[in-house]
Design a protein around this motif. Structure first.
Motif, PDB file in Angstrom:
ATOM      1  N   ALA A  72       0.608  -0.793  -0.040  1.00  0.00           N
ATOM      2  CA  ALA A  72       0.204   0.008  -0.220  1.00  0.00           C
ATOM      3  C   ALA A  72       0.947   0.991  -0.045  1.00  0.00           C
ATOM      4  N   ARG A  73       2.178   0.715   0.090  1.00  0.00           N
ATOM      5  CA  ARG A  73       3.133   2.522   0.215  1.00  0.00           C
ATOM      6  C   ARG A  73       4.672   2.275  -0.384  1.00  0.00           C
ATOM      7  N   ARG A  74       4.623   1.368  -1.139  1.00  0.00           N
ATOM      8  CA  ARG A  74       5.577   1.160  -2.060  1.00  0.00           C
ATOM      9  C   ARG A  74       5.212   0.535  -3.370  1.00  0.00           C
ATOM     10  N   THR A  75       5.510   1.074  -4.493  1.00  0.00           N
ATOM     11  CA  THR A  75       5.526   0.509  -5.381  1.00  0.00           C
ATOM     12  C   THR A  75       7.194  -0.878  -5.743  1.00  0.00           C
ATOM     13  N   GLY A  76       6.133  -1.549  -6.855  1.00  0.00           N
ATOM     14  CA  GLY A  76       7.121  -3.070  -7.196  1.00  0.00           C
ATOM     15  C   GLY A  76       6.488  -4.307  -6.185  1.00  0.00           C
ATOM     16  N   ALA A  77       7.623  -5.174  -6.102  1.00  0.00           N
ATOM     17  CA  ALA A  77       6.993  -6.231  -5.296  1.00  0.00           C
ATOM     18  C   ALA A  77       7.804  -6.472  -4.177  1.00  0.00           C
ATOM     19  N   ALA A  78       6.903  -6.640  -3.693  1.00  0.00           N
ATOM     20  CA  ALA A  78       7.082  -6.650  -2.305  1.00  0.00           C
ATOM     21  C   ALA A  78       7.034  -7.415  -1.865  1.00  0.00           C
ATOM     22  N   VAL A  79       7.250  -9.515  -1.532  1.00  0.00           N
ATOM     23  CA  VAL A  79       7.573  -9.964  -1.076  1.00  0.00           C
ATOM     24  C   VAL A  79       9.009 -10.566  -1.161  1.00  0.00           C
ATOM     25  N   ASP A  80       9.788 -10.611  -2.372  1.00  0.00           N
ATOM     26  CA  ASP A  80      11.120 -10.701  -2.192  1.00  0.00           C
ATOM     27  C   ASP A  80      11.973  -9.459  -1.610  1.00  0.00           C
ATOM     28  N   ALA A  81      11.255  -8.621  -1.124  1.00  0.00           N
ATOM     29  CA  ALA A  81      11.878  -6.765  -1.019  1.00  0.00           C
ATOM     30  C   ALA A  81      11.757  -7.020   0.561  1.00  0.00           C
ATOM     31  N   VAL A  82      10.759  -7.995   1.127  1.00  0.00           N
ATOM     32  CA  VAL A  82      10.745  -8.099   2.742  1.00  0.00           C
ATOM     33  C   VAL A  82      11.479  -9.188   3.425  1.00  0.00           C
ATOM     34  N   GLN A  83      11.340 -10.218   2.209  1.00  0.00           N
ATOM     35  CA  GLN A  83      11.963 -11.811   2.442  1.00  0.00           C
ATOM     36  C   GLN A  83      13.457 -11.137   2.775  1.00  0.00           C
TER      37      GLN A  83
END
Length: 384
Positions: free
Chosen positions: A54-65
């Motif tokens: 909701a707050r950032r563009t791009g894929a979220a899963v890889d970014a967090v993991q």
């Protein structure tokens, strides 16, 4: 004389600090976003991913993991004794403040059990120099205290009595894959000092000042009651001591209440555009205030905050909550608690596709099934 701010200014300022007026680009990392917004709620494995999307563009899963694996983000019990993803550099201060509140909460139970909580926690941290499951931690402390019935000492209905007492002093973080997308298996914890390679912990006074500063940067301007609730500081004296360490300015809220903010922080005009957003269950924004009037109307509260303490995923239009939503991995179910024009509903559906594309990049947004629970044109009718 303190300047006066409007409800609209408070709303837009808070949403701007939460990256909800405009998504940050992918160059701003997951750990930076988590730091900006005061932590990503992680009580449920998927919450921080939806919150980031909701707050950032791009894929979220890889970014967090990737950030969890690299130990740039950590999953730990922090504000209000709930799980969050925090930047590694911010964890120690948050842990000190959270542990202070938890030790105070569990000290009566410890006295009944005849246990020193600080001593117990120190032994557990040493035991957790390597990753341990909760079962393993409990077995360790039971062996150290033969004949002690921890369950009899804690309030009725509380599960995992030994774990509650042993972990009250903090110092522990989750080990991946805990915190990974869709990861609901048995988790392991490890001493944060071991995991992050540093035994340095701020003194309590410095830790409180740090978390209060971070709170105001993420959620301000705010009342003292907001700050106390948001960071979990117990006692007015401790809160005032933390505030005295900061460079602050005072404002007057629309209801006449005194507000505090960082001296270098700016207010956002109340007429700044606020796009449609979907936030996950228990998003930190929805539980960080004592007074939530800047975010949602009184008539909406009962639809979002449940009697069992649950806080549902929310739909935002023009900066305020207008509904709730859910996603079962297949269809999205949207429920409006206010009258919404067709073009607004279309914008909400588009945002649902944007958020879910960030956490399920292999799926096309056009394939997403969307259902409106209250659709006057046909309750429950699906759209693709």
């Amino acid at each position: 004389m303190a300047s006066t701010t409007t409800l609209a200014e408070l709303n837009r300022t808070t949403l701007a600090r939460q990256h909800l007026l405009r998504r940050s680009g992918a160059r701003r990392t997951a750990e930076q976003i988590a730091g900006d917004v005061g932590g990503l709620q992680a009580q449920h494995a998927d919450m921080p991913y939806l919150g980031l999307a909701a707050r950032r563009t791009g894929a979220a899963v890889d970014a967090v993991q990737d950030a969890l694996t690299a130990r740039l983000l950590v999953k730990a019990t922090a504000m209000r004794s709930t799980l969050h993803l925090l930047p590694a550099a911010r964890w120690a201060a948050a842990d000190v403040v959270s542990a202070e509140a938890r030790l105070a909460a569990w000290r009566p139970s410890a006295r009944r059990a005849g246990i020193d909580l600080v001593e117990l926690n120190a032994a557990v941290r040493e035991h957790c120099a390597q990753p341990r499951t909760v079962d393993e931690v409990e077995a360790f402390v039971v062996d150290r205290h033969p004949g002690v019935d921890a369950a009899a000492a804690v309030p009725g209905g509380v599960s995992r009595a030994w774990w509650r007492l042993a972990s009250a002093g903090g110092g522990l973080v989750h080990v991946p894959p805990s915190g990974f997308w869709h990861e609901h298996g048995t988790h392991r914890v490890v001493a944060g000092a071991t995991w992050l390679g540093s035994a340095d912990r701020p003194d309590p006074d410095g830790a409180r000042a740090d978390v209060v500063e971070r709170y105001l940067r993420a959620f301000g301007p705010a009342t003292r009651a907001d700050v106390a609730r948001g960071v979990g500081i117990r006692g007015r004296r401790l809160l005032e001591a933390a505030l005295d360490r900061l460079d602050l300015r005072e404002l007057t809220g629309p209801d006449g209440a005194g507000l505090l903010d960082l001296a270098d922080a700016e207010l956002v005009p109340g007429d700044a555009p606020a796009p449609v957003r979907l936030l996950p269950r228990w998003d930190h924004l929805l539980v960080a205030f004592d007074d939530r009037s800047r975010l949602l109307d009184p008539a909406v509260v009962e639809h979002v905050y449940r009697r069992n303490g649950d806080v549902l995923p929310t739909v935002w239009v023009a900066g305020r909550v207008v509904g709730t939503w859910s996603w079962d991995g297949g269809a999205v179910r949207l429920t409006a608690v206010a009258d919404l024009a067709p073009d607004v509903r279309a914008a909400i559906e588009a945002e649902a596709r944007t958020v879910l594309a960030a956490v399920a990049p292999g799926r096309r947004g056009s394939d997403l099934e969307i259902r409106w629970a209250d659709d006057a044109r046909g309750s429950g009718r699906a759209r693709r």
